[in-house]
Design a protein around this motif. Sequence first.
Motif, PDB file in Angstrom:
ATOM      1  N   GLN A  39      -1.880  -5.744   4.065  1.00 37.11           N
ATOM      2  CA  GLN A  39      -3.162  -5.037   4.010  1.00 37.11           C
ATOM      3  C   GLN A  39      -3.017  -3.531   3.888  1.00 37.11           C
ATOM      4  O   GLN A  39      -4.031  -2.823   3.856  1.00 37.11           O
ATOM      5  CB  GLN A  39      -3.984  -5.395   5.255  1.00 37.11           C
ATOM      6  CG  GLN A  39      -4.474  -6.832   5.224  1.00 37.11           C
ATOM      7  CD  GLN A  39      -5.087  -7.265   6.544  1.00 37.11           C
ATOM      8  OE1 GLN A  39      -4.779  -6.709   7.609  1.00 37.11           O
ATOM      9  NE2 GLN A  39      -5.956  -8.256   6.502  1.00 37.11           N
ATOM     10  N   HIS A  40      -1.786  -3.016   3.847  1.00 41.11           N
ATOM     11  CA  HIS A  40      -1.546  -1.592   3.597  1.00 41.11           C
ATOM     12  C   HIS A  40      -2.298  -0.705   4.587  1.00 41.11           C
ATOM     13  O   HIS A  40      -2.976   0.251   4.201  1.00 41.11           O
ATOM     14  CB  HIS A  40      -1.927  -1.232   2.154  1.00 41.11           C
ATOM     15  CG  HIS A  40      -1.525  -2.261   1.151  1.00 41.11           C
ATOM     16  ND1 HIS A  40      -0.225  -2.677   1.003  1.00 41.11           N
ATOM     17  CD2 HIS A  40      -2.240  -2.987   0.255  1.00 41.11           C
ATOM     18  CE1 HIS A  40      -0.157  -3.603   0.054  1.00 41.11           C
ATOM     19  NE2 HIS A  40      -1.362  -3.812  -0.408  1.00 41.11           N
ATOM     20  N   ARG A  41      -2.172  -1.049   5.855  1.00 41.01           N
ATOM     21  CA  ARG A  41      -2.919  -0.314   6.878  1.00 41.01           C
ATOM     22  C   ARG A  41      -2.437   1.125   7.015  1.00 41.01           C
ATOM     23  O   ARG A  41      -3.228   2.024   7.326  1.00 41.01           O
ATOM     24  CB  ARG A  41      -2.807  -1.050   8.220  1.00 41.01           C
ATOM     25  CG  ARG A  41      -3.501  -2.412   8.208  1.00 41.01           C
ATOM     26  CD  ARG A  41      -3.554  -3.038   9.577  1.00 41.01           C
ATOM     27  NE  ARG A  41      -4.282  -4.299   9.544  1.00 41.01           N
ATOM     28  CZ  ARG A  41      -4.522  -5.052  10.615  1.00 41.01           C
ATOM     29  NH1 ARG A  41      -4.088  -4.662  11.805  1.00 41.01           N
ATOM     30  NH2 ARG A  41      -5.197  -6.183  10.513  1.00 41.01           N
ATOM     31  N   TYR A  42      -1.142   1.347   6.806  1.00 37.65           N
ATOM     32  CA  TYR A  42      -0.646   2.720   6.882  1.00 37.65           C
ATOM     33  C   TYR A  42      -1.312   3.583   5.815  1.00 37.65           C
ATOM     34  O   TYR A  42      -1.714   4.723   6.077  1.00 37.65           O
ATOM     35  CB  TYR A  42       0.869   2.739   6.709  1.00 37.65           C
ATOM     36  CG  TYR A  42       1.463   4.128   6.700  1.00 37.65           C
ATOM     37  CD1 TYR A  42       1.655   4.827   7.886  1.00 37.65           C
ATOM     38  CD2 TYR A  42       1.820   4.749   5.503  1.00 37.65           C
ATOM     39  CE1 TYR A  42       2.198   6.108   7.885  1.00 37.65           C
ATOM     40  CE2 TYR A  42       2.354   6.020   5.491  1.00 37.65           C
ATOM     41  CZ  TYR A  42       2.545   6.690   6.682  1.00 37.65           C
ATOM     42  OH  TYR A  42       3.071   7.964   6.677  1.00 37.65           O
ATOM     43  N   SER A  43      -1.451   3.045   4.612  1.00 43.70           N
ATOM     44  CA  SER A  43      -2.110   3.784   3.532  1.00 43.70           C
ATOM     45  C   SER A  43      -3.558   4.088   3.891  1.00 43.70           C
ATOM     46  O   SER A  43      -4.032   5.216   3.713  1.00 43.70           O
ATOM     47  CB  SER A  43      -2.042   2.971   2.236  1.00 43.70           C
ATOM     48  OG  SER A  43      -2.727   3.613   1.191  1.00 43.70           O
ATOM     49  N   ARG A  44      -4.262   3.088   4.410  1.00 35.60           N
ATOM     50  CA  ARG A  44      -5.660   3.303   4.787  1.00 35.60           C
ATOM     51  C   ARG A  44      -5.774   4.358   5.889  1.00 35.60           C
ATOM     52  O   ARG A  44      -6.593   5.285   5.795  1.00 35.60           O
ATOM     53  CB  ARG A  44      -6.256   1.986   5.278  1.00 35.60           C
ATOM     54  CG  ARG A  44      -7.713   2.081   5.722  1.00 35.60           C
ATOM     55  CD  ARG A  44      -8.139   0.823   6.447  1.00 35.60           C
ATOM     56  NE  ARG A  44      -7.318   0.613   7.636  1.00 35.60           N
ATOM     57  CZ  ARG A  44      -7.253  -0.524   8.315  1.00 35.60           C
ATOM     58  NH1 ARG A  44      -7.951  -1.565   7.909  1.00 35.60           N
ATOM     59  NH2 ARG A  44      -6.496  -0.641   9.382  1.00 35.60           N
ATOM     60  N   ASP A  45      -4.967   4.224   6.933  1.00 31.18           N
ATOM     61  CA  ASP A  45      -5.040   5.175   8.047  1.00 31.18           C
ATOM     62  C   ASP A  45      -4.671   6.578   7.585  1.00 31.18           C
ATOM     63  O   ASP A  45      -5.268   7.568   8.037  1.00 31.18           O
ATOM     64  CB  ASP A  45      -4.111   4.735   9.183  1.00 31.18           C
ATOM     65  CG  ASP A  45      -4.579   3.446   9.835  1.00 31.18           C
ATOM     66  OD1 ASP A  45      -5.746   3.062   9.636  1.00 31.18           O
ATOM     67  OD2 ASP A  45      -3.769   2.805  10.537  1.00 31.18           O
ATOM     68  N   TYR A  46      -3.698   6.681   6.704  1.00 28.63           N
ATOM     69  CA  TYR A  46      -3.269   7.989   6.204  1.00 28.63           C
ATOM     70  C   TYR A  46      -4.414   8.672   5.448  1.00 28.63           C
ATOM     71  O   TYR A  46      -4.730   9.847   5.695  1.00 28.63           O
ATOM     72  CB  TYR A  46      -2.055   7.821   5.299  1.00 28.63           C
ATOM     73  CG  TYR A  46      -1.470   9.111   4.786  1.00 28.63           C
ATOM     74  CD1 TYR A  46      -0.454   9.749   5.484  1.00 28.63           C
ATOM     75  CD2 TYR A  46      -1.921   9.692   3.601  1.00 28.63           C
ATOM     76  CE1 TYR A  46       0.099  10.937   5.022  1.00 28.63           C
ATOM     77  CE2 TYR A  46      -1.393  10.873   3.138  1.00 28.63           C
ATOM     78  CZ  TYR A  46      -0.386  11.492   3.847  1.00 28.63           C
ATOM     79  OH  TYR A  46       0.150  12.680   3.386  1.00 28.63           O
ATOM     80  N   VAL A  47      -5.045   7.954   4.542  1.00 31.47           N
ATOM     81  CA  VAL A  47      -6.105   8.544   3.724  1.00 31.47           C
ATOM     82  C   VAL A  47      -7.309   8.925   4.586  1.00 31.47           C
ATOM     83  O   VAL A  47      -7.854  10.036   4.465  1.00 31.47           O
ATOM     84  CB  VAL A  47      -6.527   7.579   2.601  1.00 31.47           C
ATOM     85  CG1 VAL A  47      -7.744   8.109   1.856  1.00 31.47           C
ATOM     86  CG2 VAL A  47      -5.374   7.367   1.627  1.00 31.47           C
ATOM     87  N   LEU A  48      -7.738   8.025   5.449  1.00 31.26           N
ATOM     88  CA  LEU A  48      -8.914   8.309   6.266  1.00 31.26           C
ATOM     89  C   LEU A  48      -8.662   9.468   7.232  1.00 31.26           C
ATOM     90  O   LEU A  48      -9.537  10.323   7.432  1.00 31.26           O
ATOM     91  CB  LEU A  48      -9.331   7.056   7.038  1.00 31.26           C
ATOM     92  CG  LEU A  48      -9.777   5.858   6.180  1.00 31.26           C
ATOM     93  CD1 LEU A  48     -10.205   4.701   7.057  1.00 31.26           C
ATOM     94  CD2 LEU A  48     -10.903   6.251   5.235  1.00 31.26           C
ATOM     95  N   THR A  49      -7.467   9.523   7.820  1.00 29.93           N
ATOM     96  CA  THR A  49      -7.139  10.635   8.716  1.00 29.93           C
ATOM     97  C   THR A  49      -7.084  11.944   7.953  1.00 29.93           C
ATOM     98  O   THR A  49      -7.577  12.982   8.421  1.00 29.93           O
ATOM     99  CB  THR A  49      -5.795  10.376   9.422  1.00 29.93           C
ATOM    100  OG1 THR A  49      -5.865   9.151  10.159  1.00 29.93           O
ATOM    101  CG2 THR A  49      -5.450  11.517  10.375  1.00 29.93           C
TER     102      THR A  49
END
Length: 594
Positions: A416-426
Amino acid sequence: MNERHPREAVEIRLRMDPTVFGGALLILLQTVVRAGIVFPSYYWQDDFHHMELARRLGLSQAFLVRDYSGHLEVGQYFLYWLIGRGAGLSFVPAAVSLLVLQIAASCLLLAVLTLLFGRSPWILLPFAGYLFTPLGLPVATWWAAGLQAMPLQIAMLFTLLASIRAVRQRSWTWGALSVAGQAVGLVFWEKAVLILPAVLAVLVLVEWAGTPFGRRVRLLLAQWWLLLPHLVLLVLYPYVYLSVVDSSSVLGQQTHDVAGTTSEMVFRLLLPGLFGGPWTDAGGENTVFPRIADAAAIFFAALLLTVIAASVWLRGTRALQGWLLVTGYVAVDLALLQIGRADFIGLLVRDPRYITDSLPIIAIGVCAAFSGPARSRPLPRWVPRTAGSGSHVVPGIAVLICSCLLSSFLLAEQLQHRYSRDYVLTLVQELDANPGISVLSTPLPTNVSISTDLPGLLRAVGREHELDQPGTDVRMVDGLANLRPVTVIDHSLEEAGPILDCGWRVEGAWVPLGALPDRRGAQVVRVGYLTGQDATVHLKVAGYEQAVPVRSGLGYATFVVTGRHGQVSVRVTDVATGGICISDVVAGAPWPAE
């Protein structure tokens, strides 16, 4: 004549077609399961690059017709423009498109299976394997991969469906639709050149399975009116492809341990995935599947041999034609991977993205291996009874689905690429919370994207930000997308001024501070200042000039000089009288301070 109520007609139709009804329920269940996995996913890697280009270039030839890592994917880029350019931070539009594509492919496969093998409930067992195998998850959660694999499956299955109907009905309309299906596939991915060979193989090995080989050849030649447009399309396509793509970037690479890597892909990736494995998440990362132990690999291989033996025992040598279809297509898939991605084969041996297109063909081949008349010899009483009863297939489907769901739920988080999501949103939150600061353009973490940079990432999600501006409060993004003050490491210039308690007295004339060598990578110059009045500090590197307003007091002004080298000079303007003190100068690589 008595007219039936529409509701009664639907109920009668469902009672008449339990296989279609069961297939529809399986598709519905798969959609629910997939939605739970796909919607929490996020953009990753190539997604940001394509979305950034879609915003910057628009619906232009430069965007649609381009060579990207040896691929020509006009249709995929059109969908990025249509859906991705306005998606912003939300993954919902991408998730919906992936689910819709999967539903279309699933419905087409069910239609092909019922067309080839009738309404036998046993076709739902391989169909369930196709729907729920964890091998299909990487292309379900990564938009770029899904926009490659799913349109190819749809085009292949539609072309196959239309071709079979064209042959059976000798219909020019269905023939034209089959050519259109292949053309659409080629618009999305050059791998659609495999569609025609797949159609020919299904016709020869499945549709005409009970026909003597010589007659099959004559039947195939009699379909010249159908095959000729396909062949013309395939002859013309390489000219289009090679006029855009530099094939040397993917062909001619040095192969590495072909036998070993092929064995890894077959016995530790494909076979476990077909039976719902790997039942673990150990060693898995992103689209790379977990490591399969030797005992598990042997178990899955033995399971396949058991299935093959059962098909031969039930259907005789005719079953081997179905397995030949499966083996042939998978072999071509693996050969293309060995040739076209030889430089990355060590990583891709555990990545199912490039063999996902084989899943519909495998389902067709397995059904073919168990189709046709039973062998003409005495069989145990339970064999025909089991084979003829739809109720006996339900436990098999349930066990297979449970096996697949176990692996799917274990693998869901890594896909689910959670690191990518968290990085962009942060990152977006940090920029919104600090609107006036200057931010350096630094490389993105490799687990977010290696194909675009920080400005491209922000443009892709609709949050363009002017980066690399000089200032007195310059920040940079760390690995968690937090904005941190910049410190300077790996100094390429470090000097202090000659005047005690001042450094250099700088006024309107340029004052040389030192020289920057020619170095790769990001580079900044930081000057310390002391002033009793507001001023504007100008810094020049070999003719390239930047300016920073500074307030009365002491502090640091940071200038971005990436790619610059030569004499460093400084001057000040906007001062009432006199000048200011420049205490020191440091140049080097920027680094996030603690």
